[in-house]
Design a protein around this motif. Sequence first.
Motif, short mmCIF file in Angstrom:
data_model
loop_
_atom_site.label_atom_id
_atom_site.label_comp_id
_atom_site.label_asym_id
_atom_site.label_seq_id
_atom_site.Cartn_x
_atom_site.Cartn_y
_atom_site.Cartn_z
N PHE A 91 -63.16 111.32 -46.38
CA PHE A 91 -63.10 110.60 -45.12
C PHE A 91 -64.49 110.08 -44.72
CE2 PHE A 91 -63.24 110.40 -40.48
CZ PHE A 91 -62.10 109.64 -40.21
N MET A 92 -65.48 110.93 -44.86
CA MET A 92 -66.84 110.52 -44.45
C MET A 92 -67.42 109.47 -45.40
SD MET A 92 -67.24 112.13 -41.69
CE MET A 92 -68.95 111.93 -41.32
N ARG A 93 -67.13 109.59 -46.69
CA ARG A 93 -67.67 108.64 -47.66
C ARG A 93 -66.98 107.28 -47.60
NH1 ARG A 93 -72.33 110.52 -50.33
NH2 ARG A 93 -72.17 112.77 -50.17
N THR A 94 -65.78 107.22 -47.05
CA THR A 94 -65.04 105.94 -47.02
C THR A 94 -65.02 105.32 -45.64
OG1 THR A 94 -62.94 107.12 -46.73
CG2 THR A 94 -63.59 106.56 -48.98
N ARG A 95 -65.80 105.84 -44.72
CA ARG A 95 -65.87 105.20 -43.40
C ARG A 95 -66.32 103.75 -43.56
NH1 ARG A 95 -69.52 109.36 -40.35
NH2 ARG A 95 -70.88 108.24 -41.75
N GLY A 96 -65.72 102.89 -42.80
CA GLY A 96 -66.09 101.49 -42.86
C GLY A 96 -65.27 100.67 -43.83
N ALA A 97 -64.39 101.28 -44.56
CA ALA A 97 -63.51 100.53 -45.45
C ALA A 97 -62.52 99.76 -44.60
CB ALA A 97 -62.77 101.45 -46.42
N GLY A 98 -62.41 98.46 -44.82
CA GLY A 98 -61.51 97.63 -44.04
C GLY A 98 -60.07 97.84 -44.43
N PHE A 99 -59.17 97.49 -43.53
CA PHE A 99 -57.75 97.69 -43.80
C PHE A 99 -57.22 96.73 -44.85
CE2 PHE A 99 -57.95 99.43 -39.44
CZ PHE A 99 -57.59 100.72 -39.77
N GLY A 100 -57.85 95.62 -45.08
CA GLY A 100 -57.37 94.65 -46.05
C GLY A 100 -58.08 94.74 -47.38
N ASP A 101 -58.66 95.89 -47.69
CA ASP A 101 -59.51 96.01 -48.87
C ASP A 101 -58.78 96.13 -50.19
OD1 ASP A 101 -61.81 95.71 -47.49
OD2 ASP A 101 -62.33 97.82 -47.47
N GLY A 102 -57.51 96.31 -50.26
CA GLY A 102 -56.81 96.36 -51.54
C GLY A 102 -57.17 97.57 -52.38
N PRO A 103 -56.74 97.59 -53.64
CA PRO A 103 -56.96 98.77 -54.50
C PRO A 103 -58.43 98.94 -54.87
CG PRO A 103 -55.92 97.03 -55.74
CD PRO A 103 -55.97 96.57 -54.31
N PRO A 104 -58.84 100.18 -55.15
CA PRO A 104 -60.25 100.41 -55.49
C PRO A 104 -60.60 99.83 -56.86
CG PRO A 104 -58.99 102.42 -55.71
CD PRO A 104 -58.08 101.40 -55.12
N GLU A 105 -61.84 99.42 -56.98
CA GLU A 105 -62.36 98.90 -58.24
C GLU A 105 -63.70 99.59 -58.49
OE1 GLU A 105 -62.63 94.74 -57.63
OE2 GLU A 105 -60.48 94.48 -57.37
N GLU A 106 -64.06 99.74 -59.73
CA GLU A 106 -65.29 100.44 -60.08
C GLU A 106 -66.53 99.74 -59.52
OE1 GLU A 106 -65.88 103.34 -61.48
OE2 GLU A 106 -63.75 103.75 -61.64
N GLU A 107 -66.53 98.42 -59.45
CA GLU A 107 -67.72 97.71 -59.03
C GLU A 107 -67.75 97.47 -57.52
OE1 GLU A 107 -65.47 96.70 -61.17
OE2 GLU A 107 -64.85 94.66 -60.83
#
Length: 133
Positions: A75-91
């Motif tokens: 939760f703390m490391r992903t703060r600020g991730a937008g709701f429209g960000d889609g699936p995670p990618e390595e880069e």
Amino acid sequence: RRMNLRTLSALQWIGIAAAPLVWASQHVLGYGIGEARCSPGGARWGIDVSVWELTLLSCAGLLVVAAEASAVAVFMRTRGAGFGDGPPEEEAGLPQSRLHFFATAALVANVLFLTMMLFDGLGSALDVLCRQT
């Protein structure tokens, strides 16, 4: 220090899945302890239900607290991730919103499962077993 997405994803799954699995295991093992104590064959073993139930509750509670710590880390490391960000990618610069969403759900679910475990374990340890209905 930055965690890679693979580590965050593993922590996220620990955070969301550990508590229900631990609760189910604690409940089934606790039931088995009670059955062993109250059965004619198990009565001669001298099983102290309170000690076993409280030990089981302590171990299970520590595992759920560890799952909660995993959820907090994600939760703390992903703060600020937008709701429209889609699936995670390595880069990607930030882990994506899926991790944040599941970490948020795990934060709440772990507290609920820990509460259920406390009621289940304490109730089993403090109640009178083996009485006729």
